[in-house]
Design a protein around this motif. Structure first.
Motif, PDB file in Angstrom:
ATOM      1  N   GLY A 284       0.832  -1.195   0.000  1.00  0.00           N
ATOM      2  CA  GLY A 284       0.000   0.000   0.000  1.00  0.00           C
ATOM      3  C   GLY A 284       0.864   1.240   0.000  1.00  0.00           C
ATOM      4  N   ASP A 285       0.227   2.390  -0.141  1.00  0.00           N
ATOM      5  CA  ASP A 285       0.933   3.664  -0.181  1.00  0.00           C
ATOM      6  C   ASP A 285       1.125   4.216   1.218  1.00  0.00           C
ATOM      7  N   ILE A 286       2.221   4.953   1.408  1.00  0.00           N
ATOM      8  CA  ILE A 286       2.526   5.597   2.683  1.00  0.00           C
ATOM      9  C   ILE A 286       2.637   7.092   2.450  1.00  0.00           C
TER      10      ILE A 286
ATOM     11  N   GLN B  34       5.681  -2.314  -0.956  1.00  0.00           N
ATOM     12  CA  GLN B  34       5.113  -2.480  -2.291  1.00  0.00           C
ATOM     13  C   GLN B  34       4.034  -1.425  -2.440  1.00  0.00           C
ATOM     14  N   GLY B  35       4.446  -0.244  -2.855  1.00  0.00           N
ATOM     15  CA  GLY B  35       3.551   0.897  -2.988  1.00  0.00           C
ATOM     16  C   GLY B  35       4.371   2.169  -3.055  1.00  0.00           C
TER      17      GLY B  35
ATOM     18  N   VAL C 137      11.988  -0.527  -1.942  1.00  0.00           N
ATOM     19  CA  VAL C 137      10.773   0.170  -2.324  1.00  0.00           C
ATOM     20  C   VAL C 137      10.429  -0.262  -3.741  1.00  0.00           C
ATOM     21  N   ASN C 138       9.243  -0.835  -3.909  1.00  0.00           N
ATOM     22  CA  ASN C 138       8.720  -1.170  -5.223  1.00  0.00           C
ATOM     23  C   ASN C 138       7.566  -0.210  -5.498  1.00  0.00           C
ATOM     24  N   GLY C 139       7.910   1.001  -5.888  1.00  0.00           N
ATOM     25  CA  GLY C 139       6.926   2.058  -6.115  1.00  0.00           C
ATOM     26  C   GLY C 139       7.641   3.382  -6.257  1.00  0.00           C
ATOM     27  N   ASN C 140       6.877   4.428  -6.410  1.00  0.00           N
ATOM     28  CA  ASN C 140       7.431   5.768  -6.592  1.00  0.00           C
ATOM     29  C   ASN C 140       7.660   6.459  -5.257  1.00  0.00           C
ATOM     30  N   VAL C 141       8.641   7.360  -5.236  1.00  0.00           N
ATOM     31  CA  VAL C 141       9.030   8.083  -4.032  1.00  0.00           C
ATOM     32  C   VAL C 141       8.955   9.585  -4.297  1.00  0.00           C
TER      33      VAL C 141
ATOM     34  N   GLY D  82      11.388   2.178  -8.976  1.00  0.00           N
ATOM     35  CA  GLY D  82      10.348   3.157  -9.253  1.00  0.00           C
ATOM     36  C   GLY D  82      10.982   4.521  -9.409  1.00  0.00           C
ATOM     37  N   ASN D  83      10.169   5.500  -9.704  1.00  0.00           N
ATOM     38  CA  ASN D  83      10.658   6.859  -9.918  1.00  0.00           C
ATOM     39  C   ASN D  83      10.841   7.585  -8.593  1.00  0.00           C
TER      40      ASN D  83
END
Length: 130
Positions: free
Chosen positions: A23-25, A38-39, A55-59, A72-73
């Motif tokens: 999920g997103d944080i 994963q988010g 981190v498997n997601g954008n930051v 991720g980006n």
């Protein structure tokens, strides 16, 4: 205290090694990740991705120290530091960048000032066209 552990004076959130978050944080303070996310993550503070962190997601954050992996980006408003063990696969948008020998980065890199200058040029061109 080790340089990679230093955090700014704001609330600290921490995810330890062996923890998986799906999920997103979104957080106001600083964040240290030694587990897996994963988010996406959005902070108004500093992100530290520790050596076991993934981190498997954008930051999106103010500052970041990457010691582990980001897939991720990354959009960092101030300073992005890639340590020698860092693995980044994705595009980065930064103000300042520090890369230690041994770090792996695969993607495009754009500087915030470069984008601002391009936007200003486009704005002037539009005004002149009118």
């Amino acid at each position: 205290m080790a340089k990679t552990m230093e955090m700014e004076n704001s609330p600290l959130n921490m995810i330890t090694d062996g923890t998986l978050i799906k999920g997103d944080i979104k957080a106001e303070g600083d964040f240290r990740l030694d587990g897996t996310l994963q988010g996406n993550i959005e902070l108004n503070g500093k992100l530290v991705v520790g050596d076991t962190g993934v981190v498997n997601g954008n930051v999106l954050c103010m500052n970041a120290n990457i010691i582990g992996s980001v897939n991720g980006n990354l959009s960092v408003k101030e300073l992005l530091s890639l340590h020698s063990t860092a693995r980044v696969r994705g595009d980065i948008l930064i103000n300042k960048l520090s890369i230690e020998p041994g770090a792996v980065f695969s993607g495009k890199c754009r500087m915030i000032d470069e984008i601002r200058a391009q936007q200003e040029e486009e704005s002037v061109a539009e005004q002149n066209a009118e």
